[in-house]
Design an enzyme around this catalytic site. Structure first.
Site, PDB file in Angstrom:
ATOM      1  CG  HIS A   1      -0.291   0.389   2.533  1.00  0.00           C
ATOM      2  ND1 HIS A   1       0.795  -0.398   3.216  1.00  0.00           N
ATOM      3  CD2 HIS A   1      -0.134   1.583   3.141  1.00  0.00           C
ATOM      4  CE1 HIS A   1       0.995   0.230   4.231  1.00  0.00           C
ATOM      5  NE2 HIS A   1       0.861   1.317   4.126  1.00  0.00           N
TER       6      HIS A   1
HETATM    7  N1  UDP Z   1      -3.579  -4.695   9.077  1.00  0.00           N
HETATM    8  C1  UDP Z   1      -4.784  -5.177   9.219  1.00  0.00           C
HETATM    9  N2  UDP Z   1      -5.630  -5.715   8.230  1.00  0.00           N
HETATM   10  C2  UDP Z   1      -5.055  -5.436   6.830  1.00  0.00           C
HETATM   11  C3  UDP Z   1      -3.973  -5.188   6.655  1.00  0.00           C
HETATM   12  C4  UDP Z   1      -3.160  -4.856   7.532  1.00  0.00           C
HETATM   13  O1  UDP Z   1      -5.301  -4.864  10.360  1.00  0.00           O
HETATM   14  O2  UDP Z   1      -5.862  -6.034   6.058  1.00  0.00           O
HETATM   15  C5  UDP Z   1      -2.915  -4.032  10.014  1.00  0.00           C
HETATM   16  C6  UDP Z   1      -1.667  -4.658  10.357  1.00  0.00           C
HETATM   17  O3  UDP Z   1      -1.525  -5.955  11.102  1.00  0.00           O
HETATM   18  C7  UDP Z   1      -0.793  -3.744  11.076  1.00  0.00           C
HETATM   19  C8  UDP Z   1      -1.509  -2.399  10.476  1.00  0.00           C
HETATM   20  O4  UDP Z   1      -2.586  -2.581   9.902  1.00  0.00           O
HETATM   21  O5  UDP Z   1      -0.954  -3.698  12.469  1.00  0.00           O
HETATM   22  C9  UDP Z   1      -0.526  -1.830   9.484  1.00  0.00           C
HETATM   23  O6  UDP Z   1      -0.954  -0.823   8.813  1.00  0.00           O
HETATM   24  P1  UDP Z   1      -0.510  -0.292   7.435  1.00  0.00           P
HETATM   25  O7  UDP Z   1       0.094  -1.427   6.807  1.00  0.00           O
HETATM   26  O8  UDP Z   1      -1.880   0.232   6.876  1.00  0.00           O
HETATM   27  O9  UDP Z   1       0.498   1.012   7.782  1.00  0.00           O
HETATM   28  P2  UDP Z   1       1.798   1.083   8.178  1.00  0.00           P
HETATM   29  O10 UDP Z   1       2.294   0.284   9.358  1.00  0.00           O
HETATM   30  O11 UDP Z   1       2.785   0.905   7.014  1.00  0.00           O
HETATM   31  O12 UDP Z   1       1.974   2.501   8.696  1.00  0.00           O
END
Ligand code: UDP
Length: 356
Positions: free
Chosen positions: A206
């Site tokens: 993403h």
């Molecule tokens: N996550 C979730 N469902 C999904 C994909 C990710 O609950 O379908 C959770 C994942 O386990 C983590 C968080 O969302 O705890 C991560 O968010 P994201 O990847 O959107 O953002 P980043 O961590 O890169 O800022």
């Protein structure tokens, strides 16, 4: 601080806030939540509030689907109004999104002390919107809770020893969350039955640098299509990536599902053969649940995972991705290292906030 306002807006912030919010309730710190609306779909927002029992936001700003500048500007205005009504002793900000930056600007102009949870992380790539948000937020924060020693050292290098700010290595609230929700996930999630395969690789994509570049996205999808021929690849697909795949007529062969709630995500992480991601949070969660991780980026804020061999960076190159997959598949690792604290980060943070 007896009364705080927490500002959230994106999925990873709901997950972090859930754990700290529970500690605020235990300690009697009064908390009002502002939800900026950055993530608004039911499966990117409501599900986390419901499953993780996060208190209902006092303010729903409903600001999303705008350019970075327009979004941050409108959030700044909405948050300022809410803070003028609430008059909290402090504002709690999480991570590195536009909601974090808007909260930092609003609170600092109103001279309300800022608490930054997940402070000090750096990718050293200022073309990443998240890096800009983090650096600026850290600079105006009064208490900076770092999840790792690496993050503490980053702040030291930036001169935080000489600033009127308190830097604390609290450990990572996401580790607390993974431990706390694991049993609930086991009981409540039926995702394994729904995906219909016992053996699989879990992937998420993403990040703007990948999703907004058709060339990079094409290369990543080609790599995942190839891996899917060996082991089924399951991807809970972020809405941003889904839109771009459709616009660019890029055709994945692997298993795409809608974004899942945290309980389902835990079960996918626990049962995956390995994890492929460009997410910050998912890199760590792979480690929490004892999985190797291939990261679709050229750098990471969680450098200790790479140094210790749990994570490998492959950028968006499909050949590097496939070759990392083939070497990781046969590799056994000992995941017992304690890299993200003792599972009580939120308690440490809430106690310090209460006494501040
Ligand atoms: N996550 C979730 N469902 C999904 C994909 C990710 O609950 O379908 C959770 C994942 O386990 C983590 C968080 O969302 O705890 C991560 O968010 P994201 O990847 O959107 O953002 P980043 O961590 O890169 O800022």
């Amino acid at each position: 601080m007896r009364k705080v306002v927490s500002i959230v807006g994106a999925r990873p912030q709901f997950i972090k806030a859930a754990t700290l919010s529970r500690q605020f309730r235990l300690l009697g710190v009064q908390e009002s939540i502002i939800h900026t609306g950055q993530h608004f779909e039911a499966n990117m927002s409501d599900i986390f509030f419901r499953e993780m029992e996060i208190p209902k936001p006092a303010y729903q700003l409903d600001i999303h689907t705008l350019s970075h500048g327009a979004m941050t500007g409108r959030m700044l205005e909405g948050i300022e109004k809410a803070l003028q009504v609430e008059k909290p002793d402090g504002v709690v900000l999480y991570g590195d999104t536009n909601s974090t930056l808007a909260g930092a600007l609003a609170a600092s102009k109103l001279r309300i002390p800022i608490v930054h949870v997940e402070a000090g992380l750096r990718s050293f790539d200022m073309t990443m919107p998240e890096e800009v948000n983090r650096v600026l937020t850290d600079r105006v924060s009064s208490i900076l809770f770092c999840p790792t020693e690496t993050a503490v050292n980053n702040l030291k290098r930036e001169g935080f020893d000489h600033l009127p700010a308190r830097v604390v290595n609290s450990g990572d609230v996401m580790y607390d969350g993974a431990l706390y929700y694991e049993d609930k996930a086991q009981l409540k999630s039926d995702i394994l039955r729904r995906v219909g395969t016992k053996k699989f690789v879990l992937a998420t994509i993403h990040r703007e640098e990948n999703a907004d570049s058709p060339e990079k996205l094409r290369s990543i999808i080609a790599g995942l299509n190839e891996i899917h021929k060996q082991v089924p690849v399951v991807v809970p697909l972020h809405p941003r990536t889904r839109n771009i795949l459709a616009q660019q007529y890029i055709l994945p062969n692997f298993i795409i599902i809608d974004p899942v709630g945290y309980f389902d995500m835990i079960m996918l992480l626990k049962n995956a053969e390995l994890v492929i991601t460009d997410s910050g949070g998912v890199q760590k969660e792979a480690f929490f649940f004892g999985k190797q991780c291939i990261t679709l980026r050229e750098q990471t804020e969680w450098i200790e995972l790479v140094e210790k061999g749990f994570n490998v960076l492959v950028g968006s190159d499909s050949r590097r991705l496939i070759s990392a997959f083939n070497s990781f598949r046969t590799q056994e690792s000992d995941f017992s290292a304690n890299l993200y604290g003792n599972g009580h980060a939120a308690k440490t943070i809430a106690e310090i906030i209460q006494k501040f």
